[in-house]
Design a protein around this motif. Structure first.
Motif, PDB file in Angstrom:
ATOM      1  N   ILE A   9       0.845  -1.204   0.000  1.00 19.53           N
ATOM      2  CA  ILE A   9       0.000   0.000   0.000  1.00 19.53           C
ATOM      3  C   ILE A   9       0.874   1.246   0.000  1.00 19.53           C
ATOM      4  CG2 ILE A   9      -1.627   1.356   1.375  1.00 19.53           C
ATOM      5  CD1 ILE A   9      -2.872  -1.299   2.282  1.00 19.53           C
ATOM      6  N   SER A  10       1.892   1.255   0.850  1.00 24.24           N
ATOM      7  CA  SER A  10       2.777   2.414   0.948  1.00 24.24           C
ATOM      8  C   SER A  10       3.571   2.626  -0.336  1.00 24.24           C
ATOM      9  CB  SER A  10       3.725   2.241   2.132  1.00 24.24           C
ATOM     10  OG  SER A  10       2.999   2.218   3.344  1.00 24.24           O
ATOM     11  N   LEU A  11       4.026   1.536  -0.961  1.00 20.74           N
ATOM     12  CA  LEU A  11       4.758   1.667  -2.220  1.00 20.74           C
ATOM     13  C   LEU A  11       3.878   2.257  -3.317  1.00 20.74           C
ATOM     14  CD1 LEU A  11       6.831  -1.652  -2.327  1.00 20.74           C
ATOM     15  CD2 LEU A  11       7.734   0.678  -2.183  1.00 20.74           C
ATOM     16  N   LEU A  12       2.632   1.808  -3.398  1.00 14.25           N
ATOM     17  CA  LEU A  12       1.717   2.349  -4.405  1.00 14.25           C
ATOM     18  C   LEU A  12       1.437   3.830  -4.162  1.00 14.25           C
ATOM     19  CD1 LEU A  12      -0.838  -0.609  -4.724  1.00 14.25           C
ATOM     20  CD2 LEU A  12       0.861   0.124  -6.416  1.00 14.25           C
ATOM     21  N   VAL A  13       1.253   4.197  -2.893  1.00 13.68           N
ATOM     22  CA  VAL A  13       1.019   5.602  -2.559  1.00 13.68           C
ATOM     23  C   VAL A  13       2.253   6.432  -2.887  1.00 13.68           C
ATOM     24  CG1 VAL A  13       0.573   7.227  -0.673  1.00 13.68           C
ATOM     25  CG2 VAL A  13      -0.702   5.085  -0.795  1.00 13.68           C
ATOM     26  N   LEU A  14       3.437   5.885  -2.611  1.00 14.37           N
ATOM     27  CA  LEU A  14       4.677   6.598  -2.916  1.00 14.37           C
ATOM     28  C   LEU A  14       4.810   6.857  -4.413  1.00 14.37           C
ATOM     29  CD1 LEU A  14       7.448   7.707  -2.020  1.00 14.37           C
ATOM     30  CD2 LEU A  14       8.353   5.390  -2.278  1.00 14.37           C
ATOM     31  N   VAL A  15       4.542   5.858  -5.224  1.00 15.52           N
ATOM     32  CA  VAL A  15       4.599   6.032  -6.685  1.00 15.52           C
ATOM     33  C   VAL A  15       3.594   7.091  -7.127  1.00 15.52           C
ATOM     34  CG1 VAL A  15       4.178   4.894  -8.896  1.00 15.52           C
ATOM     35  CG2 VAL A  15       5.473   3.708  -7.109  1.00 15.52           C
ATOM     36  N   ALA A  16       2.381   7.053  -6.551  1.00 14.48           N
ATOM     37  CA  ALA A  16       1.360   8.036  -6.901  1.00 14.48           C
ATOM     38  C   ALA A  16       1.790   9.444  -6.498  1.00 14.48           C
ATOM     39  CB  ALA A  16       0.039   7.671  -6.226  1.00 14.48           C
ATOM     40  N   MET A  17       2.443   9.574  -5.339  1.00 11.78           N
ATOM     41  CA  MET A  17       2.917  10.884  -4.882  1.00 11.78           C
ATOM     42  C   MET A  17       3.964  11.449  -5.828  1.00 11.78           C
ATOM     43  SD  MET A  17       3.140  10.103  -0.778  1.00 11.78           S
ATOM     44  CE  MET A  17       3.973  11.647  -0.377  1.00 11.78           C
ATOM     45  N   ILE A  18       4.905  10.617  -6.235  1.00  9.81           N
ATOM     46  CA  ILE A  18       5.959  11.081  -7.144  1.00  9.81           C
ATOM     47  C   ILE A  18       5.370  11.446  -8.501  1.00  9.81           C
ATOM     48  CG2 ILE A  18       8.057  10.388  -8.364  1.00  9.81           C
ATOM     49  CD1 ILE A  18       8.724   8.625  -5.946  1.00  9.81           C
ATOM     50  N   ALA A  19       4.428  10.623  -8.997  1.00  9.44           N
ATOM     51  CA  ALA A  19       3.777  10.919 -10.278  1.00  9.44           C
ATOM     52  C   ALA A  19       3.003  12.237 -10.201  1.00  9.44           C
ATOM     53  CB  ALA A  19       2.840   9.765 -10.655  1.00  9.44           C
ATOM     54  N   ALA A  20       2.337  12.477  -9.076  1.00 10.15           N
ATOM     55  CA  ALA A  20       1.587  13.723  -8.907  1.00 10.15           C
ATOM     56  C   ALA A  20       2.522  14.933  -8.894  1.00 10.15           C
ATOM     57  CB  ALA A  20       0.775  13.661  -7.613  1.00 10.15           C
ATOM     58  N   ASP A  21       3.691  14.783  -8.274  1.00  8.56           N
ATOM     59  CA  ASP A  21       4.663  15.878  -8.263  1.00  8.56           C
ATOM     60  C   ASP A  21       5.118  16.225  -9.685  1.00  8.56           C
ATOM     61  OD1 ASP A  21       4.695  16.254  -5.528  1.00  8.56           O
ATOM     62  OD2 ASP A  21       6.307  14.824  -5.193  1.00  8.56           O
ATOM     63  N   PHE A  22       5.458  15.207 -10.473  1.00  4.33           N
ATOM     64  CA  PHE A  22       5.901  15.472 -11.845  1.00  4.33           C
ATOM     65  C   PHE A  22       4.762  16.019 -12.705  1.00  4.33           C
ATOM     66  CE2 PHE A  22       9.470  12.607 -10.764  1.00  4.33           C
ATOM     67  CZ  PHE A  22      10.510  13.406 -11.224  1.00  4.33           C
ATOM     68  N   TRP A  23       3.537  15.557 -12.444  1.00  2.00           N
ATOM     69  CA  TRP A  23       2.389  16.107 -13.172  1.00  2.00           C
ATOM     70  C   TRP A  23       2.225  17.586 -12.884  1.00  2.00           C
ATOM     71  CZ3 TRP A  23      -2.090  18.006 -10.700  1.00  2.00           C
ATOM     72  CH2 TRP A  23      -3.101  18.404 -11.578  1.00  2.00           C
ATOM     73  N   ARG A  24       2.395  17.959 -11.596  1.00  2.00           N
ATOM     74  CA  ARG A  24       2.270  19.383 -11.241  1.00  2.00           C
ATOM     75  C   ARG A  24       3.363  20.199 -11.912  1.00  2.00           C
ATOM     76  NH1 ARG A  24       1.063  23.597 -11.448  1.00  2.00           N
ATOM     77  NH2 ARG A  24       0.567  25.165  -9.850  1.00  2.00           N
ATOM     78  N   LEU A  25       4.568  19.643 -11.963  1.00  2.00           N
ATOM     79  CA  LEU A  25       5.667  20.363 -12.607  1.00  2.00           C
ATOM     80  C   LEU A  25       5.418  20.542 -14.100  1.00  2.00           C
ATOM     81  CD1 LEU A  25       8.862  18.822 -10.932  1.00  2.00           C
ATOM     82  CD2 LEU A  25       7.730  20.989 -10.435  1.00  2.00           C
ATOM     83  N   SER A  26       4.754  19.574 -14.721  1.00  2.00           N
ATOM     84  CA  SER A  26       4.496  19.658 -16.164  1.00  2.00           C
ATOM     85  C   SER A  26       3.545  20.799 -16.506  1.00  2.00           C
ATOM     86  CB  SER A  26       3.912  18.337 -16.675  1.00  2.00           C
ATOM     87  OG  SER A  26       2.593  18.133 -16.181  1.00  2.00           O
ATOM     88  N   LEU A  27       2.800  21.305 -15.509  1.00  2.00           N
ATOM     89  CA  LEU A  27       1.856  22.400 -15.744  1.00  2.00           C
ATOM     90  C   LEU A  27       2.486  23.774 -15.580  1.00  2.00           C
ATOM     91  CD1 LEU A  27      -1.239  20.999 -13.761  1.00  2.00           C
ATOM     92  CD2 LEU A  27      -0.723  20.735 -16.203  1.00  2.00           C
ATOM     93  N   LEU A  28       3.732  23.798 -15.108  1.00  2.00           N
ATOM     94  CA  LEU A  28       4.369  25.077 -14.800  1.00  2.00           C
ATOM     95  C   LEU A  28       5.165  25.605 -15.992  1.00  2.00           C
ATOM     96  CD1 LEU A  28       5.763  24.285 -11.241  1.00  2.00           C
ATOM     97  CD2 LEU A  28       3.732  25.619 -11.789  1.00  2.00           C
ATOM     98  N   PRO A  29       5.083  26.903 -16.249  1.00  2.00           N
ATOM     99  CA  PRO A  29       5.929  27.492 -17.297  1.00  2.00           C
ATOM    100  C   PRO A  29       7.395  27.549 -16.850  1.00  2.00           C
ATOM    101  CG  PRO A  29       4.650  29.189 -16.170  1.00  2.00           C
ATOM    102  CD  PRO A  29       4.147  27.876 -15.669  1.00  2.00           C
ATOM    103  N   ASP A  30       7.606  27.716 -15.562  1.00  2.00           N
ATOM    104  CA  ASP A  30       8.958  27.724 -14.990  1.00  2.00           C
ATOM    105  C   ASP A  30       8.941  26.817 -13.760  1.00  2.00           C
ATOM    106  OD1 ASP A  30      11.469  28.167 -14.031  1.00  2.00           O
ATOM    107  OD2 ASP A  30      11.099  30.229 -13.358  1.00  2.00           O
ATOM    108  N   TRP A  31       9.526  25.611 -13.889  1.00  2.05           N
ATOM    109  CA  TRP A  31       9.412  24.632 -12.819  1.00  2.05           C
ATOM    110  C   TRP A  31      10.405  24.867 -11.677  1.00  2.05           C
ATOM    111  CZ3 TRP A  31      13.936  21.946 -12.036  1.00  2.05           C
ATOM    112  CH2 TRP A  31      14.812  21.864 -13.103  1.00  2.05           C
ATOM    113  N   HIS A  32      11.207  25.931 -11.776  1.00  2.00           N
ATOM    114  CA  HIS A  32      12.143  26.223 -10.682  1.00  2.00           C
ATOM    115  C   HIS A  32      11.426  26.745  -9.439  1.00  2.00           C
ATOM    116  CE1 HIS A  32      14.911  26.171 -14.138  1.00  2.00           C
ATOM    117  NE2 HIS A  32      15.806  25.775 -13.256  1.00  2.00           N
ATOM    118  N   HIS A  33      10.256  27.319  -9.632  1.00  2.00           N
ATOM    119  CA  HIS A  33       9.491  27.841  -8.499  1.00  2.00           C
ATOM    120  C   HIS A  33       8.031  27.440  -8.659  1.00  2.00           C
ATOM    121  CE1 HIS A  33      12.762  30.243  -6.830  1.00  2.00           C
ATOM    122  NE2 HIS A  33      13.075  30.561  -8.083  1.00  2.00           N
TER     123      HIS A  33
END
Length: 218
Positions: A9-33
């Motif tokens: 369960i924790s491994l699946l949640v961890l993968v989902a958390m990392i995927a969500a972080d990269f998804w959020r970064l993909s929406l940013l024009p400047d991912w440094h901030h």
């Protein structure tokens, strides 16, 4: 030493958390901030802070695996410890996932009506109650042997140390539940980090102290 269901369960949640972080970064024009309160807001935070909850969960999993490698025992003795560590892992997974979901939602402009300080205080209260519960379980846990001889405790020393560790966990949980909600936001993180390090140090000190004391079983 970790329950397999809790681990998966924790491994699946961890993968989902990392995927969500990269998804959020993909929406940013400047991912440094990353915007802290939605697009158009001048308040931003460094991108590495977005990954802190996932890194914290990964660190916890690494610690639990280390405990598994350092300790061994019969199947009957290991079973309660698997459940205990499984509870620890699942709770940590839930807290870190909630913290990340809140941060991501706020960065998208959602959940603005929820006060950040109120949520932080509520999480400390819940964490404190959980620590008091698992601290009460510690003195009842069975003895395990150590991989390294210098850290081996006999059953008498083990029980003494677990009773002490249980009291420390209960006191730590009580502090988190009662005192932490009274602190301002800028003092919460350093206070929590400092107290956590102090609890770890005190537990190691007591273990070394008990190891040097004469045991009726030696």
């Amino acid at each position: 030493m970790i329950d397999r269901r809790a681990l998966w369960i924790s491994l699946l949640v961890l993968v989902a958390m990392i995927a969500a972080d990269f998804w959020r970064l993909s929406l940013l024009p400047d991912w440094h901030h990353v915007p802290a309160e939605g697009s158009g807001n001048s308040h931003t935070f460094p991108v590495f802070m977005l990954f802190l909850p996932a890194l914290a969960l990964l660190f916890t999993m690494g610690l639990l695996f280390t405990r598994k490698w350092l300790r061994s025992g019969s199947e009957e003795a290991m079973q309660p410890w698997r459940r205990w560590y499984g509870l620890m892992l699942l709770f940590n997974t839930a807290i870190t996932a909630l913290a990340q979901a809140f941060t991501l939602a706020r960065s998208l402009g959602a959940l603005q009506s929820i006060n950040r300080l109120t949520l932080s205080h509520s999480m400390f209260v819940v964490t404190g109650i959980f620590l008091m519960l698992i601290g009460n379980m510690l003195p009842k846990m069975p003895w395990l042997s150590a991989r390294f001889r210098h850290s081996q405790l006999d059953p008498w020393q083990w029980n003494r140390h677990l009773r002490f560790a249980g009291k420390v966990a209960v006191a730590f949980g009580l502090f988190l539940a009662v005192v932490m909600p009274l602190l301002p936001l800028n003092m919460i993180r350093p206070a929590a980090l400092g107290l956590t390090l102090a609890v770890v140090a005190v537990n190691y000190w007591h273990k070394a102290k008990v190891k040097r004391e004469p045991s009726p079983q030696s």
